[in-house]
Write an enzyme that holds these catalytic residues in place. Sequence first.
Site, PDB file in Angstrom:
ATOM      1  N   ASN A  13       0.957  -1.292   0.023  1.00 49.21           N
ATOM      2  CA  ASN A  13      -0.082   0.002   0.115  1.00 49.21           C
ATOM      3  C   ASN A  13       1.092   1.053  -0.085  1.00 49.21           C
ATOM      4  OD1 ASN A  13      -1.748   2.077   0.499  1.00 49.21           O
ATOM      5  ND2 ASN A  13      -2.139   1.443   2.470  1.00 49.21           N
ATOM      6  N   TRP A  14       1.054   1.929  -1.236  1.00 46.82           N
ATOM      7  CA  TRP A  14       1.927   2.996  -1.463  1.00 46.82           C
ATOM      8  C   TRP A  14       1.343   4.280  -0.640  1.00 46.82           C
ATOM      9  CZ3 TRP A  14       4.199   2.544  -7.040  1.00 46.82           C
ATOM     10  CH2 TRP A  14       4.737   1.239  -7.150  1.00 46.82           C
ATOM     11  N   LYS A  15      -0.076   4.136  -0.238  1.00 46.05           N
ATOM     12  CA  LYS A  15      -0.547   5.490   0.049  1.00 46.05           C
ATOM     13  C   LYS A  15      -0.372   6.558  -0.658  1.00 46.05           C
ATOM     14  CE  LYS A  15       0.249   3.528   4.780  1.00 46.05           C
ATOM     15  NZ  LYS A  15      -0.248   3.649   6.009  1.00 46.05           N
ATOM     16  N   HIS A  34      -9.441   1.106   4.228  1.00 48.03           N
ATOM     17  CA  HIS A  34      -8.313   1.202   5.085  1.00 48.03           C
ATOM     18  C   HIS A  34      -8.874   1.916   6.341  1.00 48.03           C
ATOM     19  CE1 HIS A  34      -4.386   2.583   6.190  1.00 48.03           C
ATOM     20  NE2 HIS A  34      -3.953   1.517   5.589  1.00 48.03           N
ATOM     21  N   GLU A  71      -7.085   4.494   7.511  1.00 47.43           N
ATOM     22  CA  GLU A  71      -7.151   6.086   7.117  1.00 47.43           C
ATOM     23  C   GLU A  71      -8.291   6.487   6.476  1.00 47.43           C
ATOM     24  OE1 GLU A  71      -3.232   5.682   5.380  1.00 47.43           O
ATOM     25  OE2 GLU A  71      -2.597   4.825   7.332  1.00 47.43           O
ATOM     26  N   GLU A 126      -5.840  -5.233  10.160  1.00 47.35           N
ATOM     27  CA  GLU A 126      -4.797  -4.291  10.513  1.00 47.35           C
ATOM     28  C   GLU A 126      -4.779  -3.307  11.936  1.00 47.35           C
ATOM     29  OE1 GLU A 126      -2.873  -2.964   6.613  1.00 47.35           O
ATOM     30  OE2 GLU A 126      -4.313  -1.594   6.996  1.00 47.35           O
ATOM     31  N   GLY A 179       2.181   2.190  10.618  1.00 45.30           N
ATOM     32  CA  GLY A 179       2.963   3.285  10.640  1.00 45.30           C
ATOM     33  C   GLY A 179       3.483   3.859  11.822  1.00 45.30           C
ATOM     34  N   SER A 216       2.816  -2.316  10.445  1.00 46.60           N
ATOM     35  CA  SER A 216       4.327  -2.473  10.576  1.00 46.60           C
ATOM     36  C   SER A 216       5.148  -3.614  10.312  1.00 46.60           C
ATOM     37  CB  SER A 216       4.782  -1.942  11.941  1.00 46.60           C
ATOM     38  OG  SER A 216       4.271  -0.428  12.263  1.00 46.60           O
ATOM     39  N   GLY A 270       2.746  -1.147   4.292  1.00 50.96           N
ATOM     40  CA  GLY A 270       2.621   0.131   4.094  1.00 50.96           C
ATOM     41  C   GLY A 270       4.130   0.696   3.850  1.00 50.96           C
ATOM     42  N   GLY A 271       4.762   1.138   5.000  1.00 49.46           N
ATOM     43  CA  GLY A 271       6.128   2.044   4.698  1.00 49.46           C
ATOM     44  C   GLY A 271       7.264   0.795   4.006  1.00 49.46           C
TER      45      GLY A 271
END
Length: 253
Positions: free
Chosen positions: A9-11, A94, A96, A166, A172, A212, A233-234
């Site tokens: 997930n590159w956001k 998600h 967010e 999640e 994150g 994470s 993500g990251g």
Amino acid sequence: MRTYFIAGNWKMNLSPKAGAELATAIKEKNTSSKVEIVVCPPALTIASVVASLKGSSIGVGVQNMYTESSGAFTGEVSAEMVQEAGAGYVILGHSERREYFGETDAFINKKTKKALAVGLTPIPCVGEVLAQRKEGKHIEVVSNQVKALIDGISKEEISKVVIAYEPVWAIGTGETASPEQAQEMHAVIRGILTDAYGSDTAEQVRILYGGSMKPENADELLAKKDVDGGLIGGASLKADSFLAIVNAAEKLS
Ligand code: PEP
């Protein structure tokens, strides 16, 4: 046996040019053959990533879509548009989007049905916030999210859904759920699917862990019985760290 599924997930990161570069690096360095790999760039970066990944088995997804096919919905994209752009997957609900854009369980259920109707693979997300875990309500919260998510989804359709657990407190933050915490919740989710669809069908559904996940902790999380992959993500923003997680899944395959 379920095929491991690793999605990035590159956001809201990576322009069309930067996204194409990362996709090309992932394609060139990838050596796995048993893992289903998907990258989910921002919508405007889809076209360049699809072009960069042409000829590879790496899939492309978006991070959101709307429930309608077209019309006066300023700022939205439809499932049909996503598909025509060459993406086959969509992350839905998600945390967010739930937090900043007010997405509800009912809306996420509607989007999941639309994605299925068009032939996209939905990756709906569920997960509790820290206060809910501290109060011991995490199982109840996630169970309710999953029940709302699958409402009205048929036995045939559910096996095409990839559910992401999640825990919001791990996204994150650098804090990861322990493998035991992840397994506990994944087993709860599979139990709900078993009650609703029977164990043969429930056993086919992939349940991803997200929060994470990184090369240092991927092996032990992915080794758990009901953890069928990761939503990253990251660590998905660099080819080496993303592929190290893919390779951890490949070794367990
Ligand atoms: C995510 O955004 O879905 C996620 C899991 O992020 P991170 O890996 O950075 O925690």
